[in-house]
Write a protein that holds these residues in place. Structure first.
Motif, PDB file in Angstrom:
ATOM      1  N   ALA A   1      -1.195  14.484  -1.767  1.00 21.38           N
ATOM      2  CA  ALA A   1      -1.582  15.603  -2.615  1.00 21.38           C
ATOM      3  C   ALA A   1      -2.885  15.303  -3.360  1.00 21.38           C
ATOM      4  O   ALA A   1      -3.683  16.196  -3.634  1.00 21.38           O
ATOM      5  CB  ALA A   1      -0.469  15.922  -3.606  1.00 21.38           C
ATOM      6  N   LYS A   2      -3.076  14.026  -3.671  1.00 22.40           N
ATOM      7  CA  LYS A   2      -4.300  13.605  -4.374  1.00 22.40           C
ATOM      8  C   LYS A   2      -5.324  13.013  -3.410  1.00 22.40           C
ATOM      9  O   LYS A   2      -6.406  12.601  -3.847  1.00 22.40           O
ATOM     10  CB  LYS A   2      -3.961  12.561  -5.448  1.00 22.40           C
ATOM     11  CG  LYS A   2      -3.088  13.090  -6.560  1.00 22.40           C
ATOM     12  CD  LYS A   2      -2.845  12.014  -7.608  1.00 22.40           C
ATOM     13  CE  LYS A   2      -2.006  12.556  -8.764  1.00 22.40           C
ATOM     14  NZ  LYS A   2      -1.741  11.517  -9.790  1.00 22.40           N
ATOM     15  N   ASN A   3      -4.973  12.965  -2.131  1.00 18.00           N
ATOM     16  CA  ASN A   3      -5.863  12.362  -1.131  1.00 18.00           C
ATOM     17  C   ASN A   3      -6.293  10.957  -1.550  1.00 18.00           C
ATOM     18  O   ASN A   3      -7.470  10.576  -1.464  1.00 18.00           O
ATOM     19  CB  ASN A   3      -7.095  13.238  -0.919  1.00 18.00           C
ATOM     20  CG  ASN A   3      -7.428  13.437   0.546  1.00 18.00           C
ATOM     21  OD1 ASN A   3      -6.610  13.125   1.418  1.00 18.00           O
ATOM     22  ND2 ASN A   3      -8.608  13.936   0.832  1.00 18.00           N
ATOM     23  N   THR A   4      -5.315  10.193  -1.989  1.00 20.77           N
ATOM     24  CA  THR A   4      -5.575   8.877  -2.557  1.00 20.77           C
ATOM     25  C   THR A   4      -4.601   7.862  -1.970  1.00 20.77           C
ATOM     26  O   THR A   4      -3.422   8.160  -1.770  1.00 20.77           O
ATOM     27  CB  THR A   4      -5.430   8.914  -4.091  1.00 20.77           C
ATOM     28  OG1 THR A   4      -6.401   9.824  -4.631  1.00 20.77           O
ATOM     29  CG2 THR A   4      -5.655   7.545  -4.697  1.00 20.77           C
ATOM     30  N   VAL A   5      -5.117   6.660  -1.723  1.00 24.03           N
ATOM     31  CA  VAL A   5      -4.294   5.545  -1.282  1.00 24.03           C
ATOM     32  C   VAL A   5      -4.392   4.448  -2.343  1.00 24.03           C
ATOM     33  O   VAL A   5      -5.398   4.333  -3.043  1.00 24.03           O
ATOM     34  CB  VAL A   5      -4.747   5.033   0.100  1.00 24.03           C
ATOM     35  CG1 VAL A   5      -6.123   4.407   0.024  1.00 24.03           C
ATOM     36  CG2 VAL A   5      -3.731   4.085   0.693  1.00 24.03           C
ATOM     37  N   TYR A   6      -3.322   3.675  -2.450  1.00 24.58           N
ATOM     38  CA  TYR A   6      -3.242   2.633  -3.465  1.00 24.58           C
ATOM     39  C   TYR A   6      -2.949   1.288  -2.813  1.00 24.58           C
ATOM     40  O   TYR A   6      -2.309   1.216  -1.764  1.00 24.58           O
ATOM     41  CB  TYR A   6      -2.137   2.955  -4.475  1.00 24.58           C
ATOM     42  CG  TYR A   6      -2.288   4.299  -5.134  1.00 24.58           C
ATOM     43  CD1 TYR A   6      -1.597   5.401  -4.643  1.00 24.58           C
ATOM     44  CD2 TYR A   6      -3.122   4.470  -6.234  1.00 24.58           C
ATOM     45  CE1 TYR A   6      -1.732   6.643  -5.241  1.00 24.58           C
ATOM     46  CE2 TYR A   6      -3.266   5.711  -6.834  1.00 24.58           C
ATOM     47  CZ  TYR A   6      -2.580   6.791  -6.334  1.00 24.58           C
ATOM     48  OH  TYR A   6      -2.719   8.025  -6.927  1.00 24.58           O
ATOM     49  N   LEU A   7      -3.402   0.243  -3.470  1.00 23.60           N
ATOM     50  CA  LEU A   7      -3.040  -1.112  -3.058  1.00 23.60           C
ATOM     51  C   LEU A   7      -2.548  -1.835  -4.297  1.00 23.60           C
ATOM     52  O   LEU A   7      -3.328  -2.162  -5.199  1.00 23.60           O
ATOM     53  CB  LEU A   7      -4.242  -1.850  -2.454  1.00 23.60           C
ATOM     54  CG  LEU A   7      -3.933  -3.232  -1.906  1.00 23.60           C
ATOM     55  CD1 LEU A   7      -2.997  -3.129  -0.685  1.00 23.60           C
ATOM     56  CD2 LEU A   7      -5.202  -3.985  -1.526  1.00 23.60           C
ATOM     57  N   GLN A   8      -1.240  -2.040  -4.353  1.00 21.55           N
ATOM     58  CA  GLN A   8      -0.628  -2.768  -5.458  1.00 21.55           C
ATOM     59  C   GLN A   8      -0.651  -4.248  -5.111  1.00 21.55           C
ATOM     60  O   GLN A   8      -0.108  -4.655  -4.078  1.00 21.55           O
ATOM     61  CB  GLN A   8       0.809  -2.298  -5.683  1.00 21.55           C
ATOM     62  CG  GLN A   8       1.528  -3.049  -6.793  1.00 21.55           C
ATOM     63  CD  GLN A   8       0.945  -2.778  -8.168  1.00 21.55           C
ATOM     64  OE1 GLN A   8       0.618  -1.646  -8.490  1.00 21.55           O
ATOM     65  NE2 GLN A   8       0.802  -3.827  -8.974  1.00 21.55           N
ATOM     66  N   MET A   9      -1.267  -5.037  -5.966  1.00 22.18           N
ATOM     67  CA  MET A   9      -1.425  -6.463  -5.709  1.00 22.18           C
ATOM     68  C   MET A   9      -0.703  -7.244  -6.802  1.00 22.18           C
ATOM     69  O   MET A   9      -1.080  -7.155  -7.976  1.00 22.18           O
ATOM     70  CB  MET A   9      -2.917  -6.821  -5.677  1.00 22.18           C
ATOM     71  CG  MET A   9      -3.718  -5.981  -4.703  1.00 22.18           C
ATOM     72  SD  MET A   9      -5.443  -6.497  -4.582  1.00 22.18           S
ATOM     73  CE  MET A   9      -6.007  -6.139  -6.235  1.00 22.18           C
TER      74      MET A   9
ATOM     75  N   THR B   1       0.837  -1.188   0.000  1.00 26.44           N
ATOM     76  CA  THR B   1       0.000   0.000   0.000  1.00 26.44           C
ATOM     77  C   THR B   1       0.878   1.245   0.000  1.00 26.44           C
ATOM     78  O   THR B   1       1.980   1.242   0.548  1.00 26.44           O
ATOM     79  CB  THR B   1      -0.964   0.006   1.202  1.00 26.44           C
ATOM     80  OG1 THR B   1      -1.923   1.041   1.023  1.00 26.44           O
ATOM     81  CG2 THR B   1      -0.225   0.210   2.510  1.00 26.44           C
ATOM     82  N   SER B   2       0.382   2.279  -0.641  1.00 28.89           N
ATOM     83  CA  SER B   2       1.103   3.546  -0.679  1.00 28.89           C
ATOM     84  C   SER B   2       0.073   4.664  -0.765  1.00 28.89           C
ATOM     85  O   SER B   2      -1.120   4.398  -0.986  1.00 28.89           O
ATOM     86  CB  SER B   2       2.047   3.613  -1.876  1.00 28.89           C
ATOM     87  OG  SER B   2       1.324   3.484  -3.088  1.00 28.89           O
ATOM     88  N   LEU B   3       0.507   5.868  -0.562  1.00 28.13           N
ATOM     89  CA  LEU B   3      -0.448   6.961  -0.608  1.00 28.13           C
ATOM     90  C   LEU B   3       0.132   8.177  -1.299  1.00 28.13           C
ATOM     91  O   LEU B   3       1.352   8.332  -1.413  1.00 28.13           O
ATOM     92  CB  LEU B   3      -0.925   7.311   0.807  1.00 28.13           C
ATOM     93  CG  LEU B   3       0.118   7.645   1.880  1.00 28.13           C
ATOM     94  CD1 LEU B   3       0.542   9.084   1.820  1.00 28.13           C
ATOM     95  CD2 LEU B   3      -0.446   7.337   3.256  1.00 28.13           C
ATOM     96  N   ASP B   4      -0.782   9.005  -1.769  1.00 25.83           N
ATOM     97  CA  ASP B   4      -0.440  10.284  -2.384  1.00 25.83           C
ATOM     98  C   ASP B   4      -1.318  11.324  -1.693  1.00 25.83           C
ATOM     99  O   ASP B   4      -2.479  11.502  -2.040  1.00 25.83           O
ATOM    100  CB  ASP B   4      -0.715  10.237  -3.890  1.00 25.83           C
ATOM    101  CG  ASP B   4      -0.279  11.503  -4.601  1.00 25.83           C
ATOM    102  OD1 ASP B   4      -0.183  12.569  -3.957  1.00 25.83           O
ATOM    103  OD2 ASP B   4      -0.036  11.431  -5.813  1.00 25.83           O
TER     104      ASP B   4
END
Length: 120
Positions: free
Chosen positions: A73-81, A68-71
């Motif tokens: 500035a974009k108020n967004t979180v990611y989940l790389q699977m 998981t990572s976040l940005d």
């Protein structure tokens, strides 16, 4: 209230990859969580990350494959699977919490979920 919108789910073959995104709006919160729910099973914790980037541990079933990572500035979180398996098939949810936690009850805002299907 926090509004969360997930995207990025889909159908992928075993061994493939997907990246989920979760965009937030509304009031401030402390941490993001990722959960998943397979058919006939309870919703389970995957991982969580604070807005300052402190990452809670991953569940044993995804450790070493999901990140998981976040940005902010974009108020967004990611989940790389990566290295997806059929047992990863589930609806994936992001959630917002006032604390960094692996407990469902600590999360008071939830996204609508996005379906991930891994074919064998």
């Amino acid at each position: 209230q926090v509004q969360l919108v997930e995207s990025g789910g889909g159908l992928v073959q075993t061994g493939g990859s997907l990246r989920l995104s979760c965009a937030a709006s509304g009031r401030a919160f402390f941490a993001w969580g990722w959960f998943r729910q397979a058919p006939g099973k309870e919703r389970e914790f995957v991982t969580a990350i604070s807005r300052s980037g402190v990452n809670l541990d991953y569940s044993d079933s995804v450790k070493g494959r999901f990140t998981t990572s976040l940005d902010n500035a974009k108020n967004t979180v990611y989940l790389q699977m990566n290295s997806l398996k059929p047992e990863d098939t589930a609806v994936y949810y992001c959630a917002a919490s006032r604390a960094l936690s692996h407990m469902r009850q600590d999360y008071d805002s939830w996204g609508q979920g996005t379906q991930v299907t891994v074919s064998s």
